[in-house]
Every structure is written in structure tokens, then in C-alpha cells.
Write a protein that holds these residues in place. Structure first.
Motif, PDB file in Angstrom:
ATOM      1  N   GLU A 371       0.834  -1.202   0.000  1.00 59.26           N
ATOM      2  CA  GLU A 371       0.000   0.000   0.000  1.00 59.26           C
ATOM      3  C   GLU A 371       0.870   1.254   0.000  1.00 59.26           C
ATOM      4  O   GLU A 371       0.556   2.233  -0.693  1.00 59.26           O
ATOM      5  N   ARG A 372       1.935   1.227   0.768  1.00 61.99           N
ATOM      6  CA  ARG A 372       2.819   2.406   0.810  1.00 61.99           C
ATOM      7  C   ARG A 372       3.536   2.616  -0.515  1.00 61.99           C
ATOM      8  O   ARG A 372       3.725   3.764  -0.951  1.00 61.99           O
ATOM      9  N   VAL A 373       3.950   1.525  -1.164  1.00 58.13           N
ATOM     10  CA  VAL A 373       4.583   1.669  -2.471  1.00 58.13           C
ATOM     11  C   VAL A 373       3.584   2.224  -3.479  1.00 58.13           C
ATOM     12  O   VAL A 373       3.934   3.051  -4.333  1.00 58.13           O
ATOM     13  N   ASP A 374       2.324   1.775  -3.384  1.00 63.29           N
ATOM     14  CA  ASP A 374       1.306   2.307  -4.292  1.00 63.29           C
ATOM     15  C   ASP A 374       1.092   3.804  -4.070  1.00 63.29           C
ATOM     16  O   ASP A 374       0.863   4.548  -5.024  1.00 63.29           O
ATOM     17  N   VAL A 375       1.154   4.226  -2.813  1.00 62.78           N
ATOM     18  CA  VAL A 375       0.955   5.648  -2.512  1.00 62.78           C
ATOM     19  C   VAL A 375       2.191   6.466  -2.885  1.00 62.78           C
ATOM     20  O   VAL A 375       2.110   7.460  -3.609  1.00 62.78           O
ATOM     21  N   PHE A 376       3.349   6.030  -2.376  1.00 64.22           N
ATOM     22  CA  PHE A 376       4.584   6.766  -2.637  1.00 64.22           C
ATOM     23  C   PHE A 376       5.340   6.103  -3.795  1.00 64.22           C
ATOM     24  O   PHE A 376       6.514   5.762  -3.691  1.00 64.22           O
ATOM     25  N   GLY A 377       4.661   5.893  -4.913  1.00 58.89           N
ATOM     26  CA  GLY A 377       5.281   5.239  -6.049  1.00 58.89           C
ATOM     27  C   GLY A 377       6.242   6.149  -6.780  1.00 58.89           C
ATOM     28  O   GLY A 377       6.412   7.341  -6.461  1.00 58.89           O
ATOM     29  N   SER A 378       6.880   5.586  -7.793  1.00 60.88           N
ATOM     30  CA  SER A 378       7.850   6.368  -8.559  1.00 60.88           C
ATOM     31  C   SER A 378       7.183   7.545  -9.261  1.00 60.88           C
ATOM     32  O   SER A 378       7.810   8.589  -9.474  1.00 60.88           O
ATOM     33  N   GLN A 379       5.895   7.414  -9.597  1.00 60.40           N
ATOM     34  CA  GLN A 379       5.201   8.525 -10.232  1.00 60.40           C
ATOM     35  C   GLN A 379       5.017   9.677  -9.261  1.00 60.40           C
ATOM     36  O   GLN A 379       5.148  10.853  -9.642  1.00 60.40           O
ATOM     37  N   MET A 380       4.730   9.363  -8.000  1.00 62.86           N
ATOM     38  CA  MET A 380       4.605  10.416  -7.000  1.00 62.86           C
ATOM     39  C   MET A 380       5.947  11.097  -6.786  1.00 62.86           C
ATOM     40  O   MET A 380       6.015  12.322  -6.593  1.00 62.86           O
ATOM     41  N   LEU A 381       7.012  10.324  -6.816  1.00 59.08           N
ATOM     42  CA  LEU A 381       8.349  10.912  -6.701  1.00 59.08           C
ATOM     43  C   LEU A 381       8.620  11.819  -7.897  1.00 59.08           C
ATOM     44  O   LEU A 381       9.188  12.920  -7.740  1.00 59.08           O
ATOM     45  N   ALA A 382       8.231  11.379  -9.075  1.00 54.86           N
ATOM     46  CA  ALA A 382       8.411  12.216 -10.262  1.00 54.86           C
ATOM     47  C   ALA A 382       7.613  13.507 -10.140  1.00 54.86           C
ATOM     48  O   ALA A 382       8.080  14.585 -10.534  1.00 54.86           O
ATOM     49  N   ASN A 383       6.403  13.394  -9.591  1.00 56.42           N
ATOM     50  CA  ASN A 383       5.588  14.602  -9.413  1.00 56.42           C
ATOM     51  C   ASN A 383       6.235  15.569  -8.435  1.00 56.42           C
ATOM     52  O   ASN A 383       6.201  16.795  -8.644  1.00 56.42           O
ATOM     53  N   ALA A 384       6.825  15.043  -7.356  1.00 59.61           N
ATOM     54  CA  ALA A 384       7.487  15.921  -6.388  1.00 59.61           C
ATOM     55  C   ALA A 384       8.695  16.610  -7.007  1.00 59.61           C
ATOM     56  O   ALA A 384       8.968  17.791  -6.728  1.00 59.61           O
ATOM     57  N   GLU A 385       9.427  15.897  -7.846  1.00 56.81           N
ATOM     58  CA  GLU A 385      10.568  16.509  -8.534  1.00 56.81           C
ATOM     59  C   GLU A 385      10.094  17.585  -9.510  1.00 56.81           C
ATOM     60  O   GLU A 385      10.695  18.672  -9.621  1.00 56.81           O
ATOM     61  N   GLU A 386       9.014  17.290 -10.206  1.00 56.90           N
ATOM     62  CA  GLU A 386       8.471  18.271 -11.147  1.00 56.90           C
ATOM     63  C   GLU A 386       7.944  19.499 -10.408  1.00 56.90           C
ATOM     64  O   GLU A 386       8.090  20.644 -10.889  1.00 56.90           O
ATOM     65  N   ASN A 387       7.345  19.266  -9.230  1.00 57.68           N
ATOM     66  CA  ASN A 387       6.834  20.406  -8.461  1.00 57.68           C
ATOM     67  C   ASN A 387       7.945  21.363  -8.065  1.00 57.68           C
ATOM     68  O   ASN A 387       7.750  22.585  -8.029  1.00 57.68           O
ATOM     69  N   LEU A 388       9.117  20.828  -7.725  1.00 60.04           N
ATOM     70  CA  LEU A 388      10.235  21.700  -7.356  1.00 60.04           C
ATOM     71  C   LEU A 388      10.653  22.561  -8.543  1.00 60.04           C
ATOM     72  O   LEU A 388      10.905  23.768  -8.397  1.00 60.04           O
ATOM     73  N   ALA A 389      10.715  21.943  -9.742  1.00 58.80           N
ATOM     74  CA  ALA A 389      11.075  22.721 -10.931  1.00 58.80           C
ATOM     75  C   ALA A 389       9.998  23.766 -11.240  1.00 58.80           C
ATOM     76  O   ALA A 389      10.310  24.918 -11.597  1.00 58.80           O
ATOM     77  N   LEU A 390       8.731  23.394 -11.101  1.00 55.84           N
ATOM     78  CA  LEU A 390       7.649  24.350 -11.360  1.00 55.84           C
ATOM     79  C   LEU A 390       7.650  25.483 -10.341  1.00 55.84           C
ATOM     80  O   LEU A 390       7.373  26.649 -10.683  1.00 55.84           O
ATOM     81  N   THR A 391       7.958  25.155  -9.088  1.00 54.87           N
ATOM     82  CA  THR A 391       8.007  26.191  -8.046  1.00 54.87           C
ATOM     83  C   THR A 391       9.106  27.197  -8.344  1.00 54.87           C
ATOM     84  O   THR A 391       8.932  28.422  -8.156  1.00 54.87           O
ATOM     85  N   ARG A 392      10.234  26.688  -8.819  1.00 59.83           N
ATOM     86  CA  ARG A 392      11.342  27.600  -9.155  1.00 59.83           C
ATOM     87  C   ARG A 392      10.921  28.569 -10.258  1.00 59.83           C
ATOM     88  O   ARG A 392      11.203  29.781 -10.192  1.00 59.83           O
ATOM     89  N   ARG A 393      10.222  28.061 -11.272  1.00 61.34           N
ATOM     90  CA  ARG A 393       9.771  28.937 -12.360  1.00 61.34           C
ATOM     91  C   ARG A 393       8.698  29.926 -11.878  1.00 61.34           C
ATOM     92  O   ARG A 393       8.659  31.083 -12.322  1.00 61.34           O
ATOM     93  N   ALA A 394       7.822  29.462 -10.957  1.00 60.02           N
ATOM     94  CA  ALA A 394       6.784  30.368 -10.445  1.00 60.02           C
ATOM     95  C   ALA A 394       7.395  31.493  -9.630  1.00 60.02           C
ATOM     96  O   ALA A 394       6.924  32.647  -9.692  1.00 60.02           O
ATOM     97  N   VAL A 395       8.437  31.180  -8.844  1.00 58.29           N
ATOM     98  CA  VAL A 395       9.109  32.232  -8.080  1.00 58.29           C
ATOM     99  C   VAL A 395       9.779  33.213  -9.019  1.00 58.29           C
ATOM    100  O   VAL A 395       9.748  34.439  -8.805  1.00 58.29           O
TER     101      VAL A 395
END
Length: 451
Positions: A371-395
Motif C-alpha cells: 500500500e505504501r509503495v502504491d501511494v509513494f510510487g515512482s510517479q509520485m516521486l516524479a511529481n514531487a521533482e516536477e513540483n520543485l522545478a515548477l516552483t522555481r519557475r513560479a518564483v
């Protein structure tokens, strides 16, 4: 009995993240060290009999097969089986000992002069009260116990090897994410420095970004250590030199496994576990040994035949002898045998309870980790990495304040930690399932991952 496999492949990232997790093979490089002291020590201490490193990259199945052939614990258990086989052969002898041949000669002085007496005899001990059959039966049960323990050890080593192999892939995934983490945080740091130079940012932003880089570098160092430890654990299972170069090839993607009927799984595990069969054989052997100790009060017989020549007379006859159990009545042997039987029965009962507990715990751990792998899967990790890049551009665009970058960094670190911990727990739970069920369930790759 058929086995259920859990396919495992490394989950492919989105096309925009193609570099993520592309290295499927890892290699250990070792540098030989030479020196006078080392040469002297090697002359005094023989090197361990380690297996040779494979020429081709090891797949998961190849690693399991190599471990079952070369693992030291398996070899020791196999030698124990051979030892018990020898004891069973010895116990199956027809008589307690070989026949005894004796001869004597004597000089006799008489009124008519001297004469020589001569005598020869042969004796043979025989089992009584079925003691020979009981001893052989007990030895055969001990042999069966050793064989079943070897069988369960092979299941355990296979599970440990699968876990070690998959942990290497998981550690490689950890290393890949740590390297991506450094790249993203360095981009944030460079962005903060440019903002500071342009008069748009603050020293606080730069320091926060630098802290993020430091945390990422610490994670990279930890990931490298994890990978080294995982490789060493794998070489230990394969009985390889820890400094040997080992190349593996495999993919890691945990797939869901539904275990609906836990009671049926428990029943199947109780039937399949070889160590339970070994415990039963141990009880049977102890019971035979107790019966044998009680029959020692009926002594073995020694029969014989003799021929004597005394003066000019020939004397031939037979003999029969047996020890009288007066002073030694085997009371201590019987008490020891009874205690061994009691202990074997207690160990069997405790093992049955332990098996049930292990299966239930492994199922619970697997479900939780999945269940934890399903929640914190590689796609969620990819989304968190993408969010950091998007946050940098928004700032940069003035849409968000600089503290949003720190929040995105912390979120990425948290998601990454949860994902990797869940992945490690899933691998450990899969190994526990394989071991606790006697091989009914196991983590295994699909056919495509072995190519």
C-alpha cells in the motif's frame, strides 16, 4: 505444490524523465593490495574456498541457482546429511561388532614329560530384542531430519538471495534518485544566487538553497553506502569474494499480490514447511532412541565355538555368554532419552506456533508495504521533482514567494524517503513471505525481465 510468483520490474518513468533509472546493471570494482605483511599472512592462513565470479551478468534466477550451489550454509547442511547417511549405514549393520577369533597355547609338564596344549575359539555378539532394527530406524529418522532441514535451508537461502539481489536494484534506484536530487537542488541554488546578484533575492534564500544541496549530497553519500552494503550482502549469499567484480542485470517494479484466504495460506504453509517435517522426524528419532534405551536391559548375546587339544585329547564345544545388568541398569540413559524426546516434542509445538506467527506477520508486512509503495510510487516521486522545478519557475515569474522553494524541497525529500523505505520494506516482506510459506509465495521477475 504450485508456487505463486510476484512479478518485479523497475517501473518506467515518463518519457520526459528517460534518464531516471536507466542503469539496470551494476558492477563492483576492486583494487588488489600487495605488501610484505599481506604476503606473509597469506602464507600462514589459507584463503577461503570462495566460488568464482560469473563471467556473464547475473539475473535474479541465476543468482538464486548460484547461491544454492555455492552458499556455505547449504554446503554445511549437505555435509550434515552425508554424515547422517554414514551413521544410518553403521546402524544398519547385522551384528553389534565383528567376530572375535582367539587362540592359546600352553606347555604342560607331566610324569611322562612335556606336552603342548592348543586351543582356538571364535565368538560373535548378536542383537537381541530388536535393538538393531530400532537403532537403524532412529538413524534413518535422523537422516530424514537432516535432509528436511537442508531442504528448508535451501528455501531460506533462495529467499535471502532474492532479497539481496532486489536490494541491490533498490539501492541503485536510491542512488539514481539521490543524483537527480542533487541536480535539482543545485539548479535551485544557482537560481537563488542569480536572484541575489540581480537584487531580487535575499541571502536567506541562498542559504536555504545551499542547505538543500548539502542535504542532497548527504543523501548521495548514504545511497552509495547502501549500494555497497547491498552488493556485499549479495556476494555473501553467493559465497563470492567480497572484493569480486559482480555484474547483475534485472528490473524492479513491485506488482500487487492479493492474499484473500489467509487460513488456506496457513494450512498450505504448515504442509509445505520442511523444517516442520524435520521436527516431526526428530520426535520420531527421539522416540526410537527412548525405546532403544529401555531395551538395553535385555543384553546382547555372545555365541561362540571352540576347539581345544589337551594332551592327546580333542575337546570341541559351543559357548554362550551375556552381561548381567545388575550394577548398570541404564537408568541414566533412559532419563536422557526421555528428556530428548520431551525437548523434541516441545520444539515441534513451538515451531508450529512460530510458523503461524511468521506467515501472519509476513502477510501483514507485505500488505502494508505494498500500500505504501502504491501511494509513494515512482510517479509520485516524479511529481514531487516536477513540483520543485515548477516552483522555481513560479518564483522567477513572481507568482510565488521564495519560501515556496524550501517547501517544495522538503516535500521532495519526504516523498523520496517514504518511497524508498516502502520499496525496501516490500522487498523484505517478499523474502519473509517466501521463507515463512516454504516457497509458496516469492518475489520473482516476469519472463521478460530475465532476458
Amino acid at each position: 505444490m504450485s508456487s505463486t510468483t510476484i512479478p518485479v520490474r523497475r517501473r518506467r518513468m515518463a518519457a520526459a524523465r528517460a534518464p531516471y533509472g536507466t542503469a539496470l546493471a551494476s558492477r563492483i570494482f576492486s583494487t588488489p593490495i600487495a605488501g610484505g605483511c599481506l604476503l606473509i599472512a597469506s602464507a600462514l592462513i589459507a584463503p577461503p574456498a570462495l566460488s568464482e565470479s560469473p563471467d556473464a551478468p547475473l539475473t535474479l534466477q541465476g543468482a538464486v541457482e548460484a547461491a544454492l550451489s555455492n552458499n556455505f550454509a547449504v554446503q554445511q547442511a549437505a555435509s550434515a546429511v552425508r554424515m547422517r547417511e554414514g551413521e544410518a549405514v553403521h546402524a544398519g549393520r547385522l551384528v553389534p561388532s565383528n567376530p572375535v577369533l582367539s587362540a592359546r597355547t600352553a606347555r604342560r609338564d607331566g610324569p611322562d614329560g612335556q606336552s603342548t596344549d592348543f586351543g582356538i575359539a571364535i565368538t560373535q555378539s548378536l542383537f537381541t530384542a530388536g535393538k538393531g532394527e530400532l537403532a537403524e530406524q532412529a538413524a534413518r529418522n535422523r537422516q530424514g531430519e537432516a535432509e528436511q532441514r537442508l531442504d528448508y535451508l535451501r528455501t531460506t537461502v533462495a529467499a535471502q538471495t532474492r532479497s539481496a539481489f532486489l536490494q541491490v536494484l533498490s539501492a541503485q534506484e536510491r542512488l539514481d534518485t539521490a543524483q537527480r536530487l542533487i541536480t535539482l537542488n543545485r539548479e535551485v541554488r544557482d537560481f537563488a544566487q542569480r536572484r541575489l546578484q540581480a537584487g531580487e533575492g535575499t541571502r536567506l534564500e541562498v542559504n536555504a538553497a545551499a542547505i538543500g544541496v548539502g542535504r542532497a549530497e548527504a543523501e548521495l553519500a548514504k545511497a552509495r553506502q547502501k549500494l555497497s552494503a547491498a552488493r556485499l550482502a549479495l556476494t555473501e549469499q553467493l559465497a563470492l569474494d567480497p572484493a569480486a567484480s559482480v555484474e547483475i542485470r534485472g528490473q524492479l517494479e513491485p506488482a500487487p499480490l492479493e492474499i484473500d484466504d489467509t487460513d488456506a495460506l496457513l494450512r498450505q504453509a504448515m504442509q509445505r514447511r520442511s523444517d516442520l517435517v524435520a521436527a516431526a522426524r526428530s520426535v520420531a528419532a527421539a522416540r526410537d532412541e527412548l525405546r532403544l534405551s529401555k531395551r538395553q536391559l535385555m543384553p546382547n548375546l555372545t555365541v561362540g565355538a571352540f576347539y581345544d587339544k589337551e594332551e592327546s585329547n580333542d575337546v570341541a564345544g559351543v559357548s554362550l555368554s551375556a552381561p548381567i545388568p545388575v550394577f548398570h541398569q541404564f537408568e541414566g540413559e533412559q532419563r536422557s532419552a526421555q528428556a530428548r524426546l520431551d525437548r523434541a516434542q516441545i520444539e515441534e509445538d513451538a515451531l508450529r506456533q512460530q510458523v503461524r506467527r511468521e506467515v501472519l506477520m509476513a502477510v501483514a508486512d507485505y500488505r502494508s508495504a505494498r500500500e505504501r509503495v502504491d501511494v509513494f510510487g515512482s510517479q509520485m516521486l516524479a511529481n514531487a521533482e516536477e513540483n520543485l522545478a515548477l516552483t522555481r519557475r513560479a518564483v522567477k515569474a513572481g507568482q510565488l514567494g521564495a519560501p515556496a522553494i524550501t517547501t517544495a524541497q522538503n516535500n521532495l525529500m519526504e516523498v523520496r524517503g517514504q518511497y524508498l523505505a516502502a520499496l525496501d520494506d516490500l522487498i523484505a516482506a517478499g523474502a519473509a513471505l517466501e521463507r515463512s510459506t516454504g516457497g509458496l509465495l516469492r518475489l520473482a521477475p516476469t519472463s521478460s525481465t530475465e532476458s
